[in-house]
Motif scaffolding. Sequence first.
Motif, mmCIF file in Angstrom:
data_model
loop_
_atom_site.group_PDB
_atom_site.id
_atom_site.type_symbol
_atom_site.label_atom_id
_atom_site.label_comp_id
_atom_site.label_asym_id
_atom_site.label_seq_id
_atom_site.Cartn_x
_atom_site.Cartn_y
_atom_site.Cartn_z
ATOM 1 N N ASP A 1 31.107 7.080 -43.039
ATOM 2 C CA ASP A 1 31.557 8.163 -41.919
ATOM 3 C C ASP A 1 30.995 9.340 -41.938
ATOM 4 N N ASP A 2 31.278 9.870 -43.283
ATOM 5 C CA ASP A 2 31.083 11.336 -43.389
ATOM 6 C C ASP A 2 29.617 11.769 -44.132
ATOM 7 N N LEU A 3 28.641 10.691 -44.289
ATOM 8 C CA LEU A 3 27.582 10.919 -44.765
ATOM 9 C C LEU A 3 26.411 10.056 -44.311
ATOM 10 N N HIS A 4 25.463 10.847 -43.597
ATOM 11 C CA HIS A 4 24.249 10.269 -43.262
ATOM 12 C C HIS A 4 23.167 10.491 -43.848
ATOM 13 N N ILE A 5 22.226 9.921 -44.045
ATOM 14 C CA ILE A 5 21.132 10.222 -44.907
ATOM 15 C C ILE A 5 19.601 9.606 -43.967
ATOM 16 N N GLY A 6 18.576 10.819 -44.058
ATOM 17 C CA GLY A 6 17.561 10.366 -43.485
ATOM 18 C C GLY A 6 16.433 9.994 -44.827
ATOM 19 N N THR B 1 8.658 16.830 -49.076
ATOM 20 C CA THR B 1 8.300 16.266 -50.641
ATOM 21 C C THR B 1 9.185 16.924 -51.366
ATOM 22 N N THR B 2 10.012 18.101 -51.147
ATOM 23 C CA THR B 2 10.920 18.837 -52.247
ATOM 24 C C THR B 2 12.312 19.257 -51.237
ATOM 25 N N GLY B 3 12.379 19.173 -50.077
ATOM 26 C CA GLY B 3 13.436 19.475 -49.376
ATOM 27 C C GLY B 3 13.808 20.997 -49.008
ATOM 28 N N GLU B 4 12.781 21.805 -49.773
ATOM 29 C CA GLU B 4 13.101 23.263 -49.619
ATOM 30 C C GLU B 4 12.621 23.688 -48.439
ATOM 31 N N HIS B 5 13.238 24.943 -48.253
ATOM 32 C CA HIS B 5 12.813 25.609 -46.962
ATOM 33 C C HIS B 5 11.278 26.432 -47.710
ATOM 34 N N PRO B 6 10.533 26.607 -47.030
ATOM 35 C CA PRO B 6 9.226 27.400 -47.359
ATOM 36 C C PRO B 6 9.135 28.686 -47.584
ATOM 37 N N GLY B 7 9.809 29.340 -46.916
ATOM 38 C CA GLY B 7 10.102 30.699 -47.054
ATOM 39 C C GLY B 7 11.239 31.362 -47.992
ATOM 40 N N ALA B 8 12.474 30.471 -47.937
ATOM 41 C CA ALA B 8 13.560 30.814 -48.738
ATOM 42 C C ALA B 8 14.017 29.562 -49.459
ATOM 43 N N PRO B 9 13.453 29.274 -50.684
ATOM 44 C CA PRO B 9 13.865 28.051 -51.540
ATOM 45 C C PRO B 9 15.281 27.947 -51.820
ATOM 46 N N ARG C 1 19.974 18.503 -49.241
ATOM 47 C CA ARG C 1 20.692 17.960 -50.292
ATOM 48 C C ARG C 1 19.872 16.529 -50.468
ATOM 49 N N ALA C 2 19.149 16.120 -51.531
ATOM 50 C CA ALA C 2 18.561 15.242 -51.901
ATOM 51 C C ALA C 2 19.282 14.069 -52.603
ATOM 52 N N PHE C 3 19.005 12.835 -52.344
ATOM 53 C CA PHE C 3 19.485 11.882 -53.047
ATOM 54 C C PHE C 3 18.393 10.806 -53.894
#
Length: 131
Positions: free
Chosen positions: A33-38, A103-111, A116-118
């Motif tokens: 209920d508290d965790l949705h993943i793409g 491919t990394t989950g990072e913001h390109p200008g502000a890493p 949150r990766a799984f």
Amino acid sequence: MAPSGTQQSANSVVVARSGDVAEGGRYVVAVRDDLHIGIFRFRGALYAYENTCPHQGGPACQGRLVDGVRERLDEHCNSLGRTFDKDDPHIVCPWHGFEFRLTTGEHPGAPRYRLRAFEVSEKEGEISVVV
């Protein structure tokens, strides 16, 4: 949604069938209920992120997928303009447009901003994540 009879083993949870995530596509699933993943597939590899933007909590994984933008430079580092980079797809949060590298989950200008990766794996037609 998750296949009926979602299976768990230790911390690994079966969340989808292989066919649910097409090449270049995504699948968003409620693990709890508290965790949705793409889950995303790019060039055959799978990536899994929490569907929560670190900026203000928007549903980041449900945003548009776009090619990253890259500055083209000549041999003297003079700008030749910008171009779209198909090798660097981005997920764009629909709330405020924050972008994250697929491919990394990072913001390109502000890493420091990152999704949150799984750990994600695929075996015998099933996709699992470690939660």
